[in-house]
Design a protein around this motif. Structure first.
Motif, PDB file in Angstrom:
ATOM      1  N   VAL A  47      -1.011  -5.462 -14.088  1.00 31.98           N
ATOM      2  CA  VAL A  47      -1.946  -5.697 -12.999  1.00 31.98           C
ATOM      3  C   VAL A  47      -1.241  -5.547 -11.657  1.00 31.98           C
ATOM      4  CG1 VAL A  47      -3.508  -7.431 -12.008  1.00 31.98           C
ATOM      5  CG2 VAL A  47      -3.152  -7.349 -14.471  1.00 31.98           C
ATOM      6  N   ALA A  87      -5.094  -7.350  -7.286  1.00 33.41           N
ATOM      7  CA  ALA A  87      -6.067  -7.802  -8.283  1.00 33.41           C
ATOM      8  C   ALA A  87      -5.661  -9.149  -8.862  1.00 33.41           C
ATOM      9  CB  ALA A  87      -6.196  -6.772  -9.407  1.00 33.41           C
ATOM     10  N   ALA A  88      -4.367  -9.392  -8.987  1.00 28.87           N
ATOM     11  CA  ALA A  88      -3.891 -10.648  -9.570  1.00 28.87           C
ATOM     12  C   ALA A  88      -4.195 -11.831  -8.667  1.00 28.87           C
ATOM     13  CB  ALA A  88      -2.394 -10.567  -9.831  1.00 28.87           C
ATOM     14  N   PHE A  97      -8.409 -12.397 -12.646  1.00 32.17           N
ATOM     15  CA  PHE A  97      -7.292 -11.655 -13.229  1.00 32.17           C
ATOM     16  C   PHE A  97      -6.063 -12.535 -13.399  1.00 32.17           C
ATOM     17  CE2 PHE A  97      -9.884  -8.374 -11.241  1.00 32.17           C
ATOM     18  CZ  PHE A  97      -9.988  -7.457 -12.268  1.00 32.17           C
ATOM     19  N   SER A 136       4.519  -6.570 -10.557  1.00 41.04           N
ATOM     20  CA  SER A 136       3.171  -6.104 -10.249  1.00 41.04           C
ATOM     21  C   SER A 136       3.123  -4.589 -10.333  1.00 41.04           C
ATOM     22  CB  SER A 136       2.760  -6.553  -8.849  1.00 41.04           C
ATOM     23  OG  SER A 136       2.627  -7.951  -8.822  1.00 41.04           O
ATOM     24  N   GLY A 168      -9.631  -1.612 -19.087  1.00 37.75           N
ATOM     25  CA  GLY A 168      -9.391  -1.707 -17.659  1.00 37.75           C
ATOM     26  C   GLY A 168      -9.271  -0.345 -17.022  1.00 37.75           C
ATOM     27  N   ASN A 208      -5.071  -2.291 -13.341  1.00 35.00           N
ATOM     28  CA  ASN A 208      -5.637  -3.495 -13.956  1.00 35.00           C
ATOM     29  C   ASN A 208      -5.853  -3.245 -15.446  1.00 35.00           C
ATOM     30  OD1 ASN A 208      -6.025  -5.065 -11.505  1.00 35.00           O
ATOM     31  ND2 ASN A 208      -7.534  -3.514 -10.999  1.00 35.00           N
TER      32      ASN A 208
END
Length: 120
Positions: free
Chosen positions: A39, A43-44, A49, A70, A104, A108
């Motif tokens: 991810v 988005a995290a 998420f 990430s 996804g 993601n």
């Protein structure tokens, strides 16, 4: 003749004993799930998420978490090395990959690896 019958009977008894021991031994096998959250950091930060990591759940219920960086084009090669190293570690523990699937989109991605521990 008695010697031959004695050896034959002894051989059969030994075979039955070994077979009974194998049948009585508990199977040392079970499934393991390795879920990879690949991810990106934006988005995290959202509520839906999980951050970039690997979560391994063993057949015993024990879990292990391996941190990943990430997702971006610079960190992805390092993350792939960690994922492959983790799969190889599970193989060394006696697990065999049964299936893998991903969901996804780019940045993601969640990938599940289902592994089976081989009985010895």
């Amino acid at each position: 003749m008695r010697s031959i019958l004695f050896l034959l009977a002894f051989s059969c008894l030994a075979t039955l004993t070994v077979s009974a021991q194998k049948a009585a031994a508990p199977a040392n096998t079970g499934y393991c799930l390795m879920r990879v959250f690949d991810v990106n950091k934006f988005a995290a930060q959202g509520s839906g998420f999980v951050g970039a990591k690997i979560i391994i759940t063993y057949e015993s219920g024990d879990q292990e978490i391996v941190e990943l960086q990430s997702f971006n084009e610079k960190t992805e090669p390092a993350n792939l090395k960690v994922i492959v190293a983790t799969l190889n570690k599970l193989k060394q523990k006696g697990y065999m990959l049964m299936s893998a699937n991903s969901t996804g989109d780019q940045g993601n991605i969640v990938t599940d690896y289902v592994l089976l521990k081989q009985a010895y």
